[in-house]
Design a protein around this motif. Structure first.
Motif: not given
Length: 557
Positions: A172-177
């Motif tokens: 989940a982290i990849s897109a928001f970061e």
């Protein structure tokens, strides 16, 4: 030579990303040659809007200010949860978790390392999907994954279950970061990007440390599992508001409106190396910019709120083969300026996170013997340092580049953003000072101050470098921030496998002296990019590896 010594590139009439930003200092009034260009309003009436908005009511650049702010704030809230909170969620309690599972602290840190590894591996695919189908579906799915992973963490009682939780959260982290910064480029004009870039970097750099201040007492008083229980509510809330109030920000805009990416300017007067005005005639004149266009383009009606709720807009934003879109983030590293950006921002972030990984190891042992709450309170220093850096760079960034453009006959160079890097020289001193303070058993107030100085320098560098690279190579914004995230998290994963053992064997002075030296080595490269950056932008236009391989990094019209 331009203002402040920026070197010119004389093989092009106009270097991409160099734009006319303000009319007033150059000619006192808007002339017929640049009158068709759209300008800001109020006190920014002399500011040329970069990029130029089309006449389409669905163009994100034409959204109302409230709609833009709502979208950005919701995405930043997601970045707070998934980019700044999930990874360090357990740092202050890692010693207690290690005791509960009967593992070494380094083994528990490895779980976060595996999470970062998954985040890195997802990056190229997140980039490709978002480039082809838009950012909204990627963000929604990522937020849903984060909520599922958090539920798993809340319910598990085994080490393997805990591992599964961190792996799902990593997806989940990849897109928001990475996509958060690209969304700023989708919605915000150049002369206001500095403020929003400050907020974004504040989220990733400062909230990360604020997390420990909050989670430490929770883990001490309620138990570390409550961190997951509470996180579920926030994840669910983010998923709901993301679905309701964040429409698709990708847009197939005619490239003629992207005057910051054009090789020729819109009939503007460019200053040459002698300081005299030199007229540059161009063929760029989209219908909304020219009063002579007999057949203005027709646009569909404005989308309703219900239409914007669609999970996918129904548009294809890139017709490139999927495998090319996956390769693009790796190929942009052939651009030396992008490589510099990835190294300096990623390198400084790795040093900061590695410091967080060893902090519990240092402060749970004598002479400090702190509990999770005490370790969390140590982050007060970094939070204060990050806030000061954000206020300093954020409040001066946009006014400073406007002033520089005014002194440069109204012409804006992205390299002006790098002036905000000046405070970053203190990051190395903070790291070295932290090493000596902890090895000598100095007061926790001294150690927290050293961490505050470190984060002050790192946040300043991150804001300035990110704003610069977004302005200089906006067409590659998705790819370059994805690549930054991928490389940073891969290195963090590598550090998670040995940094605790290294600290135990070598001690704080040795480790943090090396950290400080690396920080200084990275920061001192900035003048090279500042003075030669424009020349390289011009050179890259004629030697773009991606174009030669027929890989696009911008929406086709």
């Amino acid at each position: 030579m331009g203002f402040l010594g920026i070197l010119e590139y004389d093989k092009l009439d106009h270097v991409p990303a160099t734009v006319l930003l303000t009319d007033r200092p150059r000619i006192g009034e808007i002339t017929s040659s640049n009158a068709p260009l759209k300008h800001g309003t109020g006190k920014n009436a002399d500011i040329v809007l970069v990029p130029q908005p089309s006449d389409d009511p669905n163009d994100p650049l034409n959204w109302t200010t409230m709609k833009k702010l709502t979208t950005i704030l919701i995405v930043i809230f997601g970045c707070t949860l998934y980019g700044a909170v999930i990874a360090p969620l357990l740092l202050s309690a890692v010693g207690v978790i290690a005791r509960d599972f009967g593992k070494f602290i380094g083994t528990i840190n490895n779980l976060s390392g595996y999470m970062l590894l998954v985040t890195s591996c997802m990056g190229p695919f997140v980039c490709a999907i978002s480039r082809k189908y838009g950012k909204r579906p990627v963000l929604l799915v990522s937020s849903l994954f984060a909520m599922i992973g958090t539920i798993v963490g809340s319910a598990t009682s085994s080490y393997k279950g805990f591992l599964a939780c961190r792996i799902i959260q990593g997806a989940a982290i990849s897109a928001f970061e990475s996509l958060g910064v690209a969304i700023i480029g989708d919605l915000i004009f150049l002369h206001h990007r500095g403020y929003f870039m400050t907020i974004f970097q504040f989220t990733l750099g400062v909230i990360t440390n604020l997390t420990s201040i909050v989670t430490g007492p929770i883990a001490t008083n309620l138990g570390w599992k409550y961190l997951f229980h509470i996180m579920i509510a926030f994840s669910a809330f983010e998923t709901i508001i993301l679905f309701l109030f964040v429409p698709e920000t990708s847009y197939n805009r005619d490239p003629l409106y992207d005057i910051d990416e054009a090789v020729a300017a819109h009939s503007l007067s460019m200053g040459n190396s002698s300081g005299k005005a030199q007229k540059v005639e161009t063929e760029i004149c989209p219908e909304s910019m020219s009063t002579s266009s007999p057949t203005p383009r027709s646009y569909p009606p404005k989308k309703t709120f219900t239409q914007e709720l669609s999970l996918w807009s129904g548009q294809i934003y890139s017709h490139e083969p999927f495998y090319k879109l996956v390769l693009a983030p790796f190929l942009i590293l052939t651009n030396l300026t992008v490589l510099w950006f990835v190294l300096i921002t990623g390198g400084l972030a790795v040093l900061l996170v590695s410091t967080s990984m060893v902090t519990p190891q240092i402060f749970m042992a004598p002479p400090y013997s702190l509990n999770p709450a005490g370790i969390g309170y140590l982050s007060t220093g970094p939070v204060v340092g990050g806030i000061v850096a954000s206020l300093l760079v954020g409040s001066t960034g946009d006014p400073l580049v406007k002033w520089c453009a005014g002194r440069n006959e109204g012409v804006y160079e992205p390299e002006y953003r790098l002036l905000g890097m000046l405070p970053s020289v203190v990051a190395g001193a903070g790291l070295v000072g932290f090493g000596y303070a902890t090895q000598n058993g100095e007061s926790v107030y001294v150690t927290a101050t050293m961490l505050g100085i470190t984060i002050f320098g790192i946040v300043a560098a991150s804001i300035a470098a990110s704003a610069y690279i977004l302005d200089a190579f906006r067409s590659m914004s998705s790819e370059l921030f994805i690549m930054n995230m991928v490389s940073k998290n891969l290195v963090m994963y590598g550090f998670s496998t040995f940094v605790n053992e290294w600290m135990r064997e070598e001690g704080p002075v040795r480790v943090f002296s090396i950290f400080g030296g690396v920080a200084w080595a990275l920061v001192v490269t900035t003048p090279v990019v500042f003075f030669w950056g424009k020349r390289y932008r011009g050179f890259w236009h004629g030697h773009n590896v991606l174009e030669r391989l027929k890989i696009g990094t911008h929406a086709e019209f």
